[in-house]
Design a protein around this motif. Structure first.
Motif, PDB file in Angstrom:
ATOM      1  N   VAL A 101      -2.949   5.404   4.130  1.00 45.36           N
ATOM      2  CA  VAL A 101      -2.448   4.089   3.736  1.00 45.36           C
ATOM      3  C   VAL A 101      -3.454   3.462   2.788  1.00 45.36           C
ATOM      4  O   VAL A 101      -4.559   3.086   3.195  1.00 45.36           O
ATOM      5  CB  VAL A 101      -2.222   3.182   4.950  1.00 45.36           C
ATOM      6  N   ALA A 102      -3.103   3.393   1.507  1.00 42.40           N
ATOM      7  CA  ALA A 102      -4.006   2.868   0.478  1.00 42.40           C
ATOM      8  C   ALA A 102      -5.363   3.558   0.535  1.00 42.40           C
ATOM      9  O   ALA A 102      -6.411   2.936   0.391  1.00 42.40           O
ATOM     10  CB  ALA A 102      -4.172   1.358   0.623  1.00 42.40           C
ATOM     11  N   GLY A 103      -5.330   4.871   0.769  1.00 38.47           N
ATOM     12  CA  GLY A 103      -6.555   5.664   0.773  1.00 38.47           C
ATOM     13  C   GLY A 103      -7.281   5.730   2.097  1.00 38.47           C
ATOM     14  O   GLY A 103      -8.259   6.478   2.231  1.00 38.47           O
ATOM     15  N   PRO A 110       0.832  -1.206   0.000  1.00 35.35           N
ATOM     16  CA  PRO A 110       0.000   0.000   0.000  1.00 35.35           C
ATOM     17  C   PRO A 110       0.866   1.257   0.000  1.00 35.35           C
ATOM     18  O   PRO A 110       1.943   1.280   0.593  1.00 35.35           O
ATOM     19  CB  PRO A 110      -0.796  -0.125   1.307  1.00 35.35           C
ATOM     20  N   ARG A 111       0.404   2.258  -0.666  1.00 34.40           N
ATOM     21  CA  ARG A 111       1.096   3.547  -0.670  1.00 34.40           C
ATOM     22  C   ARG A 111       0.897   4.200   0.693  1.00 34.40           C
ATOM     23  O   ARG A 111      -0.221   4.230   1.214  1.00 34.40           O
ATOM     24  CB  ARG A 111       0.542   4.436  -1.782  1.00 34.40           C
ATOM     25  N   ILE A 112       1.987   4.723   1.257  1.00 34.01           N
ATOM     26  CA  ILE A 112       1.940   5.343   2.586  1.00 34.01           C
ATOM     27  C   ILE A 112       2.340   6.807   2.449  1.00 34.01           C
ATOM     28  O   ILE A 112       3.449   7.124   2.023  1.00 34.01           O
ATOM     29  CB  ILE A 112       2.886   4.625   3.561  1.00 34.01           C
ATOM     30  N   ASP A 113       1.431   7.709   2.800  1.00 33.38           N
ATOM     31  CA  ASP A 113       1.689   9.149   2.717  1.00 33.38           C
ATOM     32  C   ASP A 113       1.445   9.789   4.082  1.00 33.38           C
ATOM     33  O   ASP A 113       0.395   9.557   4.713  1.00 33.38           O
ATOM     34  CB  ASP A 113       0.785   9.815   1.680  1.00 33.38           C
ATOM     35  N   PHE A 114       2.412  10.573   4.530  1.00 31.52           N
ATOM     36  CA  PHE A 114       2.244  11.317   5.775  1.00 31.52           C
ATOM     37  C   PHE A 114       1.192  12.400   5.575  1.00 31.52           C
ATOM     38  O   PHE A 114       1.250  13.170   4.623  1.00 31.52           O
ATOM     39  CB  PHE A 114       3.569  11.934   6.202  1.00 31.52           C
ATOM     40  N   ALA A 115       0.208  12.459   6.481  1.00 31.43           N
ATOM     41  CA  ALA A 115      -0.923  13.373   6.293  1.00 31.43           C
ATOM     42  C   ALA A 115      -0.987  14.481   7.325  1.00 31.43           C
ATOM     43  O   ALA A 115      -1.870  15.344   7.253  1.00 31.43           O
ATOM     44  CB  ALA A 115      -2.232  12.580   6.324  1.00 31.43           C
ATOM     45  N   GLY A 116      -0.073  14.492   8.283  1.00 33.37           N
ATOM     46  CA  GLY A 116      -0.087  15.572   9.265  1.00 33.37           C
ATOM     47  C   GLY A 116       0.065  15.063  10.683  1.00 33.37           C
ATOM     48  O   GLY A 116       0.193  13.870  10.940  1.00 33.37           O
ATOM     49  N   ALA A 117       0.051  16.027  11.622  1.00 34.43           N
ATOM     50  CA  ALA A 117       0.228  15.684  13.033  1.00 34.43           C
ATOM     51  C   ALA A 117      -0.566  16.647  13.894  1.00 34.43           C
ATOM     52  O   ALA A 117      -0.924  17.749  13.463  1.00 34.43           O
ATOM     53  CB  ALA A 117       1.708  15.719  13.404  1.00 34.43           C
ATOM     54  N   ARG A 118      -0.819  16.240  15.118  1.00 35.31           N
ATOM     55  CA  ARG A 118      -1.479  17.120  16.082  1.00 35.31           C
ATOM     56  C   ARG A 118      -1.043  16.705  17.483  1.00 35.31           C
ATOM     57  O   ARG A 118      -0.563  15.597  17.704  1.00 35.31           O
ATOM     58  CB  ARG A 118      -2.995  17.056  15.953  1.00 35.31           C
ATOM     59  N   GLU A 119      -1.240  17.633  18.411  1.00 31.75           N
ATOM     60  CA  GLU A 119      -0.905  17.361  19.803  1.00 31.75           C
ATOM     61  C   GLU A 119      -2.183  17.260  20.615  1.00 31.75           C
ATOM     62  O   GLU A 119      -3.070  18.123  20.511  1.00 31.75           O
ATOM     63  CB  GLU A 119      -0.009  18.476  20.345  1.00 31.75           C
ATOM     64  N   GLU A 120      -2.295  16.199  21.406  1.00 31.26           N
ATOM     65  CA  GLU A 120      -3.456  16.008  22.271  1.00 31.26           C
ATOM     66  C   GLU A 120      -3.073  16.267  23.723  1.00 31.26           C
ATOM     67  O   GLU A 120      -1.884  16.219  24.083  1.00 31.26           O
ATOM     68  CB  GLU A 120      -4.009  14.584  22.119  1.00 31.26           C
ATOM     69  N   SER A 121      -4.077  16.530  24.531  1.00 31.67           N
ATOM     70  CA  SER A 121      -3.820  16.771  25.948  1.00 31.67           C
ATOM     71  C   SER A 121      -3.195  15.541  26.588  1.00 31.67           C
ATOM     72  O   SER A 121      -3.417  14.410  26.136  1.00 31.67           O
ATOM     73  CB  SER A 121      -5.134  17.113  26.668  1.00 31.67           C
ATOM     74  N   GLY A 122      -2.419  15.794  27.608  1.00 27.52           N
ATOM     75  CA  GLY A 122      -1.751  14.688  28.273  1.00 27.52           C
ATOM     76  C   GLY A 122      -0.400  14.376  27.681  1.00 27.52           C
ATOM     77  O   GLY A 122       0.198  13.338  28.010  1.00 27.52           O
ATOM     78  N   GLY A 123       0.106  15.248  26.808  1.00 32.21           N
ATOM     79  CA  GLY A 123       1.422  15.045  26.240  1.00 32.21           C
ATOM     80  C   GLY A 123       1.483  13.917  25.225  1.00 32.21           C
ATOM     81  O   GLY A 123       2.364  13.054  25.292  1.00 32.21           O
ATOM     82  N   VAL A 124       0.538  13.934  24.269  1.00 38.06           N
ATOM     83  CA  VAL A 124       0.484  12.881  23.263  1.00 38.06           C
ATOM     84  C   VAL A 124       0.598  13.490  21.866  1.00 38.06           C
ATOM     85  O   VAL A 124      -0.130  14.431  21.533  1.00 38.06           O
ATOM     86  CB  VAL A 124      -0.815  12.066  23.372  1.00 38.06           C
ATOM     87  N   LEU A 125       1.512  12.943  21.081  1.00 40.53           N
ATOM     88  CA  LEU A 125       1.640  13.329  19.682  1.00 40.53           C
ATOM     89  C   LEU A 125       0.882  12.327  18.832  1.00 40.53           C
ATOM     90  O   LEU A 125       1.039  11.111  19.004  1.00 40.53           O
ATOM     91  CB  LEU A 125       3.118  13.341  19.270  1.00 40.53           C
ATOM     92  N   GLY A 139      -3.647   3.420  -4.961  1.00 40.78           N
ATOM     93  CA  GLY A 139      -3.303   3.316  -3.547  1.00 40.78           C
ATOM     94  C   GLY A 139      -2.183   2.341  -3.253  1.00 40.78           C
ATOM     95  O   GLY A 139      -1.835   2.139  -2.086  1.00 40.78           O
ATOM     96  N   TYR A 140      -1.613   1.748  -4.291  1.00 37.21           N
ATOM     97  CA  TYR A 140      -0.534   0.779  -4.104  1.00 37.21           C
ATOM     98  C   TYR A 140       0.649   1.146  -4.987  1.00 37.21           C
ATOM     99  O   TYR A 140       0.535   1.946  -5.917  1.00 37.21           O
ATOM    100  CB  TYR A 140      -1.012  -0.635  -4.445  1.00 37.21           C
ATOM    101  N   ARG A 141       1.789   0.528  -4.699  1.00 42.57           N
ATOM    102  CA  ARG A 141       2.951   0.704  -5.547  1.00 42.57           C
ATOM    103  C   ARG A 141       3.735  -0.603  -5.599  1.00 42.57           C
ATOM    104  O   ARG A 141       3.638  -1.448  -4.705  1.00 42.57           O
ATOM    105  CB  ARG A 141       3.844   1.843  -5.067  1.00 42.57           C
ATOM    106  N   LEU A 142       4.500  -0.749  -6.674  1.00 41.98           N
ATOM    107  CA  LEU A 142       5.279  -1.962  -6.882  1.00 41.98           C
ATOM    108  C   LEU A 142       6.593  -1.835  -6.107  1.00 41.98           C
ATOM    109  O   LEU A 142       7.351  -0.891  -6.309  1.00 41.98           O
ATOM    110  CB  LEU A 142       5.551  -2.144  -8.372  1.00 41.98           C
ATOM    111  N   ASN A 143       6.824  -2.793  -5.219  1.00 42.93           N
ATOM    112  CA  ASN A 143       8.029  -2.774  -4.394  1.00 42.93           C
ATOM    113  C   ASN A 143       8.836  -4.054  -4.572  1.00 42.93           C
ATOM    114  O   ASN A 143       8.327  -5.068  -5.066  1.00 42.93           O
ATOM    115  CB  ASN A 143       7.673  -2.617  -2.909  1.00 42.93           C
ATOM    116  N   LEU A 144      10.078  -3.996  -4.128  1.00 44.73           N
ATOM    117  CA  LEU A 144      10.979  -5.140  -4.195  1.00 44.73           C
ATOM    118  C   LEU A 144      11.485  -5.472  -2.799  1.00 44.73           C
ATOM    119  O   LEU A 144      11.850  -4.579  -2.026  1.00 44.73           O
ATOM    120  CB  LEU A 144      12.177  -4.829  -5.096  1.00 44.73           C
ATOM    121  N   LEU A 145      11.488  -6.750  -2.493  1.00 46.30           N
ATOM    122  CA  LEU A 145      12.134  -7.255  -1.287  1.00 46.30           C
ATOM    123  C   LEU A 145      13.305  -8.115  -1.741  1.00 46.30           C
ATOM    124  O   LEU A 145      13.105  -9.135  -2.405  1.00 46.30           O
ATOM    125  CB  LEU A 145      11.154  -8.082  -0.452  1.00 46.30           C
TER     126      LEU A 145
END
Length: 309
Positions: free
Chosen positions: A84-86, A63-78, A176-182
């Protein structure tokens, strides 16, 4: 209640020999890259020596993985968000005391009380997406190998002019996917598993068979192990684009196994058991799992099946 020792004796009493050997093979290191990266010298260069010892390659869909953002929640949580694949997936990370989430020049980062900047590593995030959210999988489409003379060719050499890789690419990759090699390195030494069976029909050849196993099995070449490992995985995974070995392995008339039969192996075992892999591998024949063990008896007769009864 049946005595377990009696059950074991019953299973083993019809076996032919009191000593049987199996050849064991497993992957020790790996490289993961987008298929398109094999044509990028800088991308290939970062993997250095590891690539030179990878003789097994697996072509697959991730699956294609794209970073979509971040936020901070109360209690010291990121909270970090990924597409991921849409589908949106979120991971939570504890923030150090006094740390704050910042966004500057289109970059997210965490700054601690002393002013040091950091952010969760993407490789760690992908591993967590796989382990905790079951969001990352690798569909095995094709398995192959490249060895050459004395290991002079590696998987990348073969892939640069690989017709099946080009065929898969031309047929189109799902949204939503990409061709990868292992790319896998198989352990550079021989591993032997031995069963000692005091209930066998023939208990007179044990010493000779032990010596024979040590002499012959440990003379198995790296080229032979690579070929048997490849065939074992193909038979196990049944990849969509493979043809050879899917239904004919193991077979006495196959060149790849000729020496194995001469050395009197009873079975072969090929493993992909790498804890660090950031995905679960699967095909239509094999459900998604992090670890895979392909086990094959080399003899049809029940009397030689000593390992997987």
């Amino acid at each position: 209640m049946t005595d377990p020792s009696e059950e074991l004796a019953s299973m083993l009493k019809d076996k032919m020999f009191d000593v049987e050997h199996a050849l064991g093979m497993y992957a020790t290191s790996y490289v993961i890259m987008p298929a398109a990266a094999i044509y990028d010298e800088r991308a290939v260069g970062q993997f250095g020596k590891t690539l030179s010892t990878c003789h097994i390659y697996v072509i697959g869909l991730m699956p294609r993985i794209d970073f979509a953002g971040a936020r901070e929640e109360s209690g010291g949580v990121l909270v970090t968000s990924f597409e991921v694949a849409g589908a949106t997936r979120e991971l939570r990370w504890p923030l150090p005391p006094g740390a704050r989430l910042m966004y500057e020049d289109e970059f997210w980062y965490v700054v601690d009380a002393e002013g040091h900047r950091s952010f969760p590593d993407i490789d760690v995030a992908v591993k967590r997406l796989s382990d905790e959210l079951d969001a990352i999988s690798f569909e095995v489409l094709y398995i192959g190998q490249a060895y050459g003379k004395d290991g002079s060719r590696n998987a990348l050499d073969r892939l640069l002019k690989h017709e099946t890789l080009q065929k898969i690419s031309l047929q189109g990759i799902p949204d939503g996917y990409r061709l990868n090699l292992l790319l896998l390195e198989v352990q550079p030494a021989t591993t032997m598993f031995t069963v000692f069976n005091p209930f066998a029909k023939d208990t007179e050849q044990g010493s000779r068979r032990i010596s024979s196993g040590l002499d012959k099995l440990f003379n198995t070449s790296e080229a032979e192990r690579i070929s048997v490992y490849e065939a074992s995985l193909i038979r196990y995974f049944q990849p969509r684009y493979n043809k050879e070995f899917k239904n004919s392995f193991p077979s006495t008339n196959m060149k790849v196994l000729a020496d194995c039969y001469d050395k009197d192996f009873a079975a072969v075992i090929a493993e992909i058991c790498i804890d660090e892999l950031p995905f679960k591998m699967f095909t239509e024949a094999v459900p998604p799992k992090l670890k895979h063990i392909a086990k094959h008896d080399l003899h049809d007769e029940a009397a030689r099946k000593a390992f997987f009864t």
